[in-house]
Design an enzyme around this catalytic site. Structure first.
Site, PDB file in Angstrom:
ATOM      1  CG  ASP A 210     -35.199  91.899  28.534  1.00  0.00           C
ATOM      2  OD1 ASP A 210     -35.972  92.417  29.342  1.00  0.00           O
ATOM      3  OD2 ASP A 210     -35.322  92.049  27.293  1.00  0.00           O
TER       4      ASP A 210
ATOM      5  CG  HIS B 164     -37.677  97.092  30.244  1.00  0.00           C
ATOM      6  ND1 HIS B 164     -36.342  96.887  30.498  1.00  0.00           N
ATOM      7  CD2 HIS B 164     -37.995  96.230  29.238  1.00  0.00           C
ATOM      8  CE1 HIS B 164     -35.876  95.940  29.704  1.00  0.00           C
ATOM      9  NE2 HIS B 164     -36.855  95.527  28.934  1.00  0.00           N
TER      10      HIS B 164
ATOM     11  CG  ASP C 136     -40.136  93.489  25.557  1.00  0.00           C
ATOM     12  OD1 ASP C 136     -39.736  94.136  24.574  1.00  0.00           O
ATOM     13  OD2 ASP C 136     -39.415  93.246  26.539  1.00  0.00           O
ATOM     14  CB  SER C 137     -41.953  90.454  20.107  1.00  0.00           C
ATOM     15  OG  SER C 137     -42.263  91.454  19.179  1.00  0.00           O
TER      16      SER C 137
ATOM     17  CG  ASP D  75     -45.524  81.503  18.667  1.00  0.00           C
ATOM     18  OD1 ASP D  75     -45.907  82.609  19.106  1.00  0.00           O
ATOM     19  OD2 ASP D  75     -45.457  81.257  17.448  1.00  0.00           O
TER      20      ASP D  75
ATOM     21  CD  GLN E 195     -33.596  85.113  19.540  1.00  0.00           C
ATOM     22  OE1 GLN E 195     -34.056  85.990  18.818  1.00  0.00           O
ATOM     23  NE2 GLN E 195     -34.194  84.782  20.682  1.00  0.00           N
TER      24      GLN E 195
HETATM   25  N1  SAM Z   1     -36.965  95.351  24.005  1.00  0.00           N
HETATM   26  C1  SAM Z   1     -36.561  94.608  22.905  1.00  0.00           C
HETATM   27  C2  SAM Z   1     -36.666  95.320  21.575  1.00  0.00           C
HETATM   28  O1  SAM Z   1     -37.747  95.779  21.196  1.00  0.00           O
HETATM   29  O2  SAM Z   1     -35.647  95.403  20.931  1.00  0.00           O
HETATM   30  C3  SAM Z   1     -37.171  93.279  22.920  1.00  0.00           C
HETATM   31  C4  SAM Z   1     -36.488  92.484  23.969  1.00  0.00           C
HETATM   32  S1  SAM Z   1     -36.941  90.871  24.247  1.00  0.00           S
HETATM   33  C5  SAM Z   1     -35.348  90.171  24.512  1.00  0.00           C
HETATM   34  C6  SAM Z   1     -37.524  90.185  22.742  1.00  0.00           C
HETATM   35  C7  SAM Z   1     -37.830  88.697  22.923  1.00  0.00           C
HETATM   36  O3  SAM Z   1     -38.972  88.338  22.167  1.00  0.00           O
HETATM   37  C8  SAM Z   1     -36.712  87.768  22.464  1.00  0.00           C
HETATM   38  O4  SAM Z   1     -36.121  87.173  23.563  1.00  0.00           O
HETATM   39  C9  SAM Z   1     -37.421  86.751  21.556  1.00  0.00           C
HETATM   40  O5  SAM Z   1     -36.951  85.437  21.743  1.00  0.00           O
HETATM   41  C10 SAM Z   1     -38.873  86.930  21.981  1.00  0.00           C
HETATM   42  N2  SAM Z   1     -39.860  86.508  20.982  1.00  0.00           N
HETATM   43  C11 SAM Z   1     -39.873  86.795  19.655  1.00  0.00           C
HETATM   44  N3  SAM Z   1     -40.933  86.227  19.053  1.00  0.00           N
HETATM   45  C12 SAM Z   1     -41.626  85.573  20.037  1.00  0.00           C
HETATM   46  C13 SAM Z   1     -42.817  84.797  20.031  1.00  0.00           C
HETATM   47  N4  SAM Z   1     -43.512  84.569  18.901  1.00  0.00           N
HETATM   48  N5  SAM Z   1     -43.271  84.299  21.213  1.00  0.00           N
HETATM   49  C14 SAM Z   1     -42.578  84.522  22.375  1.00  0.00           C
HETATM   50  N6  SAM Z   1     -41.420  85.234  22.420  1.00  0.00           N
HETATM   51  C15 SAM Z   1     -40.954  85.755  21.272  1.00  0.00           C
END
Ligand code: SAM
Length: 277
Positions: free
Chosen positions: A86, A62, A154-155, A137, A31
């Site tokens: 984060d 959080h 928290d994705s 993943d 991304q």
């Molecule tokens: N609080 C935030 C929001 O809802 O806007 C989410 C923050 S956190 C940075 C989201 C993270 O989820 C990203 O860093 C992304 O890379 C990760 N992510 C997305 N899909 C994922 C997956 N299938 N497995 C593990 N991590 C994933």
């Protein structure tokens, strides 16, 4: 350099943020990652043009994504945090002395690196010895997990590579990974803007978990603001705060715990699709 940044949200509303400085910009394997400075919110992390956290208000999200289930579960010891690169959820989970192990499963290592550099307060607990970082993943990781008390997702939004975390197959693996009082929570967008997604996610969870529920919190930078958190539980209702509230928080407390769930009447009408908006 742009003066205002227009967010590309997963919604019919675009937020626009004043940019004092672009502190970081990169294209990771997964991304576009940006850190900007805003006069009001401080540093802001954006992924593919969508705001993830801001220095000023990250604690609302959080704390609410973490502590409701951490207090509803009688004795959470082994926790999986999926996404949350984060480090904010990991920080909150580790406030609980019961916790022995946290699997921190983030697909994009660059988000962790950027957070360590620009959001040290949020990322402060990532190196705790109880944390095991898995760069992969989350859906794949859960398939081979056992003995888990809580799973917190928290994705990013329900689009792109986060899609695997909103499927029936994933919910089934989560259930299979759990101990007898196991609980699961994920965010499911805004009740104002994405009501249908919120309802569909509740229905999907009901096909896997005997107890399903919904609580909300107001988040300033997420479109629609009235943010919904979906819970799946093997046995216990998440509405009850089963452990004494002793940790330090800014927003969450034992009173918020009982107030943040939708009333049963409103929840019923919502799920029966009796409400038009
Ligand atoms: N609080 C935030 C929001 O809802 O806007 C989410 C923050 S956190 C940075 C989201 C993270 O989820 C990203 O860093 C992304 O890379 C990760 N992510 C997305 N899909 C994922 C997956 N299938 N497995 C593990 N991590 C994933």
């Amino acid at each position: 350099m742009f003066k205002f940044l227009e967010e590309e949200p997963f919604s019919p509303i675009k937020h626009s943020y004043e940019v004092e400085a672009i502190l970081h910009r990169e294209k990771s394997k997964f991304q576009d990652i940006a850190v900007i400075e805003n006069r009001f919110f401080g540093k802001m992390l954006l992924l593919d043009g969508i705001v993830q956290i801001t220095e000023r208000d990250e604690f609302f999200y959080h704390e609410m994504l973490t502590h409701v289930l951490m207090h509803a579960h009688p004795n959470p010891k082994r926790v999986i945090v999926i996404g949350g690169g984060d480090g904010g959820i990991v920080r909150e989970v580790l406030k609980h002395k019961t916790v022995e192990k946290v699997y921190f499963v983030e697909i994009d290592e660059s988000v962790i690196t950027v957070s360590r550099r620009f959001f040290p307060d949020v990322a402060q607990a990532i190196d705790d010895p109880r944390v095991e970082i898995k760069v992969m993943d989350g859906a794949e990781f859960v398939k081979n997990s056992t003995g888990i008390d809580l799973v917190i997702v928290d994705s990013t939004d329900v689009i792109g590579f986060a899609r695997t975390l909103f499927t029936k197959e994933f919910f089934d693996s989560v259930k299979n990974s759990m101990t007898e009082n196991g609980m699961f929570v994920t965010h499911t967008e805004s009740l104002h803007l994405h009501k249908d997604i919120v309802i569909e996610m509740q229905e999907k969870l009901m096909k896997t978990f005997p107890v399903v529920d919904l609580y909300t919190a107001a988040i300033a930078t997420y479109p629609g603001n009235w943010w919904a958190f979906a819970v799946g539980s093997l046995k216990l209702t998440p509405r009850e705060c089963r452990r004494p509230f002793t940790i330090e928080t800014k927003f969450y407390d034992d009173e918020i715990h009982t107030q943040c769930f939708l009333t049963k009447k409103f929840y019923d009408k919502l799920l029966k699709r009796q409400l038009k908006w």
